[in-house]
Scaffold this active site. Structure first.
Site, PDB file in Angstrom:
ATOM      1  N   TYR A  47      -2.018   0.374  10.452  1.00 44.80           N
ATOM      2  CA  TYR A  47      -2.209  -0.412   9.163  1.00 44.80           C
ATOM      3  C   TYR A  47      -1.113  -0.197   8.166  1.00 44.80           C
ATOM      4  CZ  TYR A  47      -3.463  -1.078   4.443  1.00 44.80           C
ATOM      5  OH  TYR A  47      -3.495  -1.276   3.015  1.00 44.80           O
TER       6      TYR A  47
ATOM      7  N   LYS B 141       1.954  -2.893   6.695  1.00 44.78           N
ATOM      8  CA  LYS B 141       2.460  -2.860   5.260  1.00 44.78           C
ATOM      9  C   LYS B 141       4.007  -3.023   5.318  1.00 44.78           C
ATOM     10  CE  LYS B 141      -1.426  -4.163   3.546  1.00 44.78           C
ATOM     11  NZ  LYS B 141      -1.642  -5.532   2.844  1.00 44.78           N
TER      12      LYS B 141
ATOM     13  N   SER C 201       0.852  -1.325   0.013  1.00 44.17           N
ATOM     14  CA  SER C 201       0.122  -0.022  -0.001  1.00 44.17           C
ATOM     15  C   SER C 201       0.997   1.242   0.179  1.00 44.17           C
ATOM     16  CB  SER C 201      -0.682   0.042   1.327  1.00 44.17           C
ATOM     17  OG  SER C 201      -1.501   1.223   1.695  1.00 44.17           O
TER      18      SER C 201
HETATM   19  C1  WQD Z   1      -9.428   8.635   2.117  1.00 46.50           C
HETATM   20  C2  WQD Z   1      -9.629  10.181   2.261  1.00 46.50           C
HETATM   21  C3  WQD Z   1     -10.361  10.281   4.598  1.00 46.50           C
HETATM   22  C4  WQD Z   1     -14.089   8.346   4.739  1.00 46.50           C
HETATM   23  C5  WQD Z   1      -6.977   3.537   1.737  1.00 46.50           C
HETATM   24  C6  WQD Z   1      -7.270   2.126   2.344  1.00 46.50           C
HETATM   25  C7  WQD Z   1      -5.938   1.618   2.503  1.00 46.50           C
HETATM   26  C8  WQD Z   1      -4.979   1.775   1.396  1.00 46.50           C
HETATM   27  C9  WQD Z   1      -4.930   3.239   1.022  1.00 46.50           C
HETATM   28  C10 WQD Z   1      -4.977  -0.086   0.121  1.00 46.50           C
HETATM   29  C11 WQD Z   1      -8.821  10.238   3.688  1.00 46.50           C
HETATM   30  C12 WQD Z   1     -11.174  10.669   3.681  1.00 46.50           C
HETATM   31  C13 WQD Z   1     -12.956   8.908   4.200  1.00 46.50           C
HETATM   32  C14 WQD Z   1     -15.071   9.282   5.132  1.00 46.50           C
HETATM   33  C15 WQD Z   1     -13.472  11.116   4.671  1.00 46.50           C
HETATM   34  N1  WQD Z   1      -5.205   1.115   0.307  1.00 46.50           N
HETATM   35  N2  WQD Z   1     -12.525  10.437   4.076  1.00 46.50           N
HETATM   36  N3  WQD Z   1     -14.879  10.864   5.011  1.00 46.50           N
HETATM   37  O1  WQD Z   1      -7.223   6.281   4.405  1.00 46.50           O
HETATM   38  O2  WQD Z   1      -6.629   6.897   2.084  1.00 46.50           O
HETATM   39  O3  WQD Z   1      -6.544   4.315   2.886  1.00 46.50           O
HETATM   40  O4  WQD Z   1      -6.075   3.743   0.670  1.00 46.50           O
HETATM   41  O5  WQD Z   1      -3.912  -0.747   0.463  1.00 46.50           O
HETATM   42  O6  WQD Z   1      -6.221   0.004   2.670  1.00 46.50           O
HETATM   43  O7  WQD Z   1      -7.965   2.156   3.334  1.00 46.50           O
HETATM   44  O8  WQD Z   1      -8.723   5.658   2.400  1.00 46.50           O
HETATM   45  O9  WQD Z   1     -10.809   6.001   1.645  1.00 46.50           O
HETATM   46  O10 WQD Z   1     -10.276   5.759   3.980  1.00 46.50           O
HETATM   47  O11 WQD Z   1      -9.859   7.938   3.069  1.00 46.50           O
HETATM   48  O12 WQD Z   1     -13.532  12.623   4.504  1.00 46.50           O
HETATM   49  O13 WQD Z   1     -16.052   9.099   5.630  1.00 46.50           O
HETATM   50  O14 WQD Z   1     -10.994  10.356   2.457  1.00 46.50           O
HETATM   51  O15 WQD Z   1      -9.870  11.060   5.679  1.00 46.50           O
HETATM   52  O16 WQD Z   1      -8.515  11.728   3.378  1.00 46.50           O
HETATM   53  P1  WQD Z   1      -7.285   5.987   2.946  1.00 46.50           P
HETATM   54  P2  WQD Z   1      -9.962   6.019   2.872  1.00 46.50           P
END
Ligand code: WQD
Length: 351
Positions: free
Chosen positions: A151, A155, A126
């Site tokens: 998390y 990784k 990731s």
């Molecule tokens: C993205 C953005 C949140 C939910 C993911 C996977 C992880 C890895 C990397 C593969 C952030 C914002 C989210 C919400 C929000 N992938 N958000 N409101 O954390 O980048 O990680 O990609 O391995 O496994 O989890 O993804 O979609 O949770 O968040 O504002 O209700 O959206 O703060 O900035 P993240 P995400």
């Protein structure tokens, strides 16, 4: 030997990768304890490919049960390892759950790779391994900084474990660093299936749009970015799936320069959270109800990929746009609503 073991095969990326592998001539077996998934996606795989995929409902944290799969299948030619917990926010709240599940499963699997001499091993890594990068876009040589969440630490540790293992093993390994997987197979027969409340942005958007969630909280709009919200690189799950097939073929057909070989799998374009919401409204015509909330602990401020290496060495060429990602995610959410009796969490038999 073209039988490939896919761990987490009933999951989001695992199921899409199985479709792509089958379409490229591979035979598949899956191992998935369905703690965060459902075997329903195997039905979707069969509808798309015509192939029935056997799933071993085994917890990879149990070495004996894991080993038994390899005893029963002496023709496994390679492994793609997806099975892991992956919610950044949850990992901050439950670090030991993440360290135990993600690392014990990996170690048990590598013990079997070693004993049964499995020649190829592809690891689901990731972009969170980069931490908060000083420069973006990130390349595979961008310095690894402290991960922002347990998390991300699992990784980083997973990559280190595989790197040390590959020093003493003849197995060729690839580490695939995903950016933000999203969207669904164009057929809407498989897609992301959060068993509980979704934590990732795109399923939160689609569940809010269809009325399953009351609204969206944007976790912070005071970051040092163009509109104050975080920046991410959303990659369509089908593009990501195809990269796994290409990586496996790369290991099989070439002697990689280094072992393990690392690849960034992102589109190379960064988009803010607020821009993602606006794009969804533009693409679907569905207005979104959102409020601005506090920053989410563990979030990286901004990250997107330099994907030149995957393009040049794997011949990977992502074809889906952000519009495609959001429209296929929305089509899948609408399909789930139609099949409510099959896919809602309360009807899924969880172990
Ligand atoms: C993205 C953005 C949140 C939910 C993911 C996977 C992880 C890895 C990397 C593969 C952030 C914002 C989210 C919400 C929000 N992938 N958000 N409101 O954390 O980048 O990680 O990609 O391995 O496994 O989890 O993804 O979609 O949770 O968040 O504002 O209700 O959206 O703060 O900035 P993240 P995400």
């Amino acid at each position: 030997m073209k039988k490939i073991l896919v761990t987490g095969g009933c999951g989001y990326i695992g199921s899409h990768t199985i479709v792509d592998l089958i379409e490229n001539g591979f035979e598949i077996i899956s191992v998935d304890n369905n703690s965060r998934s459902s075997e329903h996606l195997l039905e979707g795989i069969e509808k798309i490919t015509g192939k029935k995929v056997k799933n071993y409902k085994v917890d990879l944290c149990d070495f004996n049960d894991t080993n038994a799969i390899f005893e029963e299948n002496n023709d496994i030619g390679g492994i793609i390892h997806f099975a892991a917990y992956k919610a950044v926010g949850e990992s901050v709240e439950k670090p030991l759950l993440y360290f135990e599940n993600n690392l014990v499963a990996l170690i048990n699997l590598l013990k079997c790779v070693d004993f049964f001499k499995i020649p190829y091993f592809v690891f689901s890594s990731s972009c969170t391994v980069y931490g908060n990068p000083d420069q973006i876009p990130v390349t595979e040589n961008t310095p690894i900084k402290p991960a922002e969440s347990p998390y991300g630490m699992t990784k980083q540790m997973g990559e280190q474990i595989i790197t040390e293992f590959s020093r003493v093993s003849d197995s060729a390994c690839a580490l695939l660093r995903y950016f933000n997987p999203a969207g669904a197979h164009p057929s809407a027969l498989i897609g992301e299936l959060p068993i509980d409340k979704p934590q990732n942005l795109v399923p939160v958007i689609t569940q809010s749009a269809i009325g399953k969630l009351p609204g969206i909280t944007v976790f912070g709009d005071q970051y040092p970015t163009r509109d104050g919200s975080c920046i991410r690189d959303f990659i369509h799950v089908s593009d990501l799936a195809h990269a796994h097939t290409l990586a496996l073929k790369y290991l099989m057909e070439k002697k990689p320069a280094t072992n393990p070989e690392v690849f960034n799998l992102g589109t190379g374009s960064g988009i803010t959270v607020l821009e993602t919401l606006q794009t969804f409204e533009k693409v679907t015509g569905v207005p979104l109800n959102y409020t601005i909330g506090a920053n989410r602990p563990g979030d990286v401020i901004a990250i997107y990929a330099n994907n030149d290496k995957a393009k040049n060495e794997l011949g990977w060429d992502p074809k889906y746009s952000l519009d495609d990602i959001l429209s296929t995610a929305w089509k899948w959410e609408q399909k789930l609503k139609e099949d409510e009796k099959l896919f809602t969490g309360k009807n899924i038999q969880l172990n």
